[in-house]
Design a protein around this motif. Structure first.
Motif, short mmCIF file in Angstrom:
data_model
loop_
_atom_site.label_atom_id
_atom_site.label_comp_id
_atom_site.label_asym_id
_atom_site.label_seq_id
_atom_site.Cartn_x
_atom_site.Cartn_y
_atom_site.Cartn_z
N THR A 1 0.85 -1.20 0.00
CA THR A 1 0.00 0.00 0.00
C THR A 1 0.88 1.24 0.00
O THR A 1 1.82 1.34 0.79
N VAL A 2 0.57 2.18 -0.88
CA VAL A 2 1.22 3.49 -0.87
C VAL A 2 0.12 4.55 -0.77
O VAL A 2 -0.88 4.50 -1.51
N ALA B 1 1.45 9.67 -8.27
CA ALA B 1 0.61 8.49 -8.49
C ALA B 1 0.85 7.91 -9.88
O ALA B 1 0.97 6.69 -10.06
N ARG B 2 0.92 8.78 -10.88
CA ARG B 2 1.21 8.33 -12.24
C ARG B 2 2.55 7.60 -12.29
O ARG B 2 2.68 6.54 -12.92
N ALA B 3 3.56 8.20 -11.65
CA ALA B 3 4.90 7.63 -11.69
C ALA B 3 4.94 6.27 -10.99
O ALA B 3 5.60 5.33 -11.47
N LEU B 4 4.24 6.14 -9.88
CA LEU B 4 4.20 4.85 -9.18
C LEU B 4 3.63 3.76 -10.08
O LEU B 4 4.19 2.65 -10.17
N ARG B 5 2.54 4.06 -10.76
CA ARG B 5 1.94 3.07 -11.64
C ARG B 5 2.84 2.79 -12.85
O ARG B 5 3.04 1.61 -13.22
N SER B 6 3.39 3.81 -13.45
CA SER B 6 4.21 3.60 -14.65
C SER B 6 5.50 2.86 -14.33
O SER B 6 6.09 2.20 -15.19
N GLN B 7 5.95 2.95 -13.08
CA GLN B 7 7.18 2.27 -12.67
C GLN B 7 6.91 0.88 -12.06
O GLN B 7 7.80 0.26 -11.51
N GLY B 8 5.67 0.44 -12.19
CA GLY B 8 5.40 -0.95 -11.87
C GLY B 8 4.69 -1.23 -10.57
O GLY B 8 4.46 -2.41 -10.24
N ALA C 1 8.38 14.15 -8.91
CA ALA C 1 7.49 13.01 -8.68
C ALA C 1 8.09 11.71 -9.21
O ALA C 1 8.04 10.67 -8.52
N ALA C 2 8.67 11.74 -10.41
CA ALA C 2 9.24 10.52 -10.98
C ALA C 2 10.42 10.02 -10.17
O ALA C 2 10.58 8.82 -9.94
N VAL C 3 11.27 10.94 -9.72
CA VAL C 3 12.44 10.58 -8.92
C VAL C 3 12.00 10.01 -7.58
O VAL C 3 12.50 8.97 -7.12
N ALA C 4 11.05 10.67 -6.93
CA ALA C 4 10.57 10.23 -5.62
C ALA C 4 9.95 8.85 -5.70
O ALA C 4 10.18 7.99 -4.84
N ALA C 5 9.13 8.61 -6.73
CA ALA C 5 8.48 7.30 -6.88
C ALA C 5 9.52 6.20 -7.06
O ALA C 5 9.40 5.12 -6.47
N HIS C 6 10.53 6.46 -7.87
CA HIS C 6 11.58 5.46 -8.09
C HIS C 6 12.28 5.11 -6.78
O HIS C 6 12.46 3.92 -6.47
N VAL D 1 3.76 9.30 0.21
CA VAL D 1 4.23 10.44 -0.58
C VAL D 1 3.58 11.69 0.01
O VAL D 1 2.35 11.80 0.02
N ILE D 2 4.38 12.60 0.52
CA ILE D 2 3.86 13.85 1.07
C ILE D 2 3.85 14.89 -0.04
O ILE D 2 4.90 15.26 -0.57
#
Length: 388
Positions: free
Chosen positions: A3-4, A17-24, A295-300, A104-105
């Protein structure tokens, strides 16, 4: 990580949220927002939306198809009140809590307000509800508008109000609007845009107090130098403060934002921060581009459980005022010199470079988007680390 939870349902939260999904990430994704609206674009609020040239339905950052594809649980109209259990529990208003493996804050920032009594006709502009209230206040015909603060929001609101036919005055405590960002020479040129369109600038003075009438509505702005500006509507644009109050007991480091490393990761590797609320590697940046890139960096890094990527951008911002697009990229120092590369300030269209020891450190453009983007790309390439 099953869960995130993304706390903040605006630009940075949506992009995370987009980045989390796109990164798997295929687990449970929860998005919490204190507004009742799904993510929408804020820049038009001070421009086309305020002028009535675009409606709420054109502000959405994601359409119904993408919302469905995100497969997220939306908890809207609900304020987060705390982060407990070392970031494993998000506390919500009303006593509810959400168990989570990662957070993610992205709670953004809140406009600063002037001290004093609450008066009708006094506005800030941050949310869609703010913009709707201001637009309604301006709809009755020409009024006297005083904008307090000559930064990006203040200047854009002044531009929109002038276009609607209102009598507009900007009050700016600094000698010139945008002085810290652009330096004296370029700030002076940009300041002429206001005069070109009949907007009065009152610079070098602050606000002593707001005056109100017996009905509790604002009637004027008293300046620190003793002048009194009659006002039917006042817009306060004196900056923002990051929304970190709800994190006071979280154990996270807070210093003008949520303190993170260069990868947007806090002291807890399963908690990251992005957007206006994040102080990334010692710097907090309140711009659209920074929020989306972080966002993309944080999700990774969140999914990896460690800082594997860093966010070290070339700062970039833009502002639309009086039909002129102002674009800036780079890191200037007060000692940098400025050179016009093309165009003319007299025509309000030009490209300029800030230089230090023969090297370009930043670029500024008025209505020169294509050559500006070329210069921006060159700046970005010059700051990229060399592969070993």
């Amino acid at each position: 990580m099953r869960t995130v939870t993304v706390v903040g349902a605006s630009l940075a939260g949506l992009y995370a949220a987009r980045a989390l999904r796109s990164q798997g990430f295929e687990g449970r994704l929860v998005i919490v927002g204190d507004e009742h609206h799904r993510p929408y674009d804020r820049p038009p609020l001070s421009k086309d939306f305020l002028k009535g040239e675009t409606g709420q339905d054109h502000l959405a950052l994601a359409d119904a198809e993408e919302i469905a594809e995100l497969d997220a649980e939306w908890v809207l109209g609900t304020r987060a009140t705390g982060l407990a259990d070392e970031g494993r529990s998000v506390l919500l208003a009303g006593g509810r809590s959400l168990d989570t493996d990662g957070a993610v804050i992205a709670t953004g920032a809140t406009p600063r307000r002037l001290p004093g009594p609450e008066l009708s006709g006094v506005h800030t502009l941050r949310t869609l509800d703010d913009a709707q209230a201001l637009r309604a206040d301006l709809a009755g015909g020409p009024v006297r508008v005083v904008v307090i603060g000559g930064g990006f929001i203040g200047a854009e609101v002044a531009s929109s109000c002038a276009a609607l036919g209102h009598d507009v005055t900007i009050v700016e405590a600094a000698p010139l609007p945008l002085l810290p960002q652009l330096g004296e020479e370029m700030a002076e040129i940009c300041a002429t845009l206001h005069g070109d369109h009949g907007v009065t600038l009152a610079t070098g003075t602050g606000v002593a107090t707001l005056r109100g009438g017996p009905a509790g509505r604002v009637t004027g702005v008293e300046l620190a130098d003793g002048r009194l500006l009659p006002a039917d509507t006042v817009v306060v644009g004196i900056g923002v403060r990051p929304n970190t109050d709800w994190l006071a007991d979280s154990g996270l480091a807070l210093a003008d934002g949520v303190v993170t490393d260069a990868g947007c990761v806090t002291a807890l590797p399963h908690v990251v921060a992005v957007g206006d609320v994040a102080r990334v590697d010692g710097s907090r940046t309140e711009h659209w581009t920074s929020a989306t890139e972080q966002a993309a960096v944080a999700a990774h890094n969140l999914l990896a459980g460690a800082t594997l990527k860093a966010h070290r951008p070339v700062p970039y911002f833009w502002s639309d005022q009086y039909g002129v697009r102002i674009q800036f990229a780079g890191r200037r120092l007060p000692t940098d010199t400025v050179r016009i590369l093309e165009g003319s300030p007299d025509d309000r269209t030009f490209l300029a470079a800030y230089e230090r020891a023969g090297r370009t450190t930043a670029v500024l453009a008025l209505n020169r988007p294509r050559p500006f983007m070329k210069q921006r790309r060159e700046l970005m390439r010059a700051t990229q680390p060399v592969a070993s």
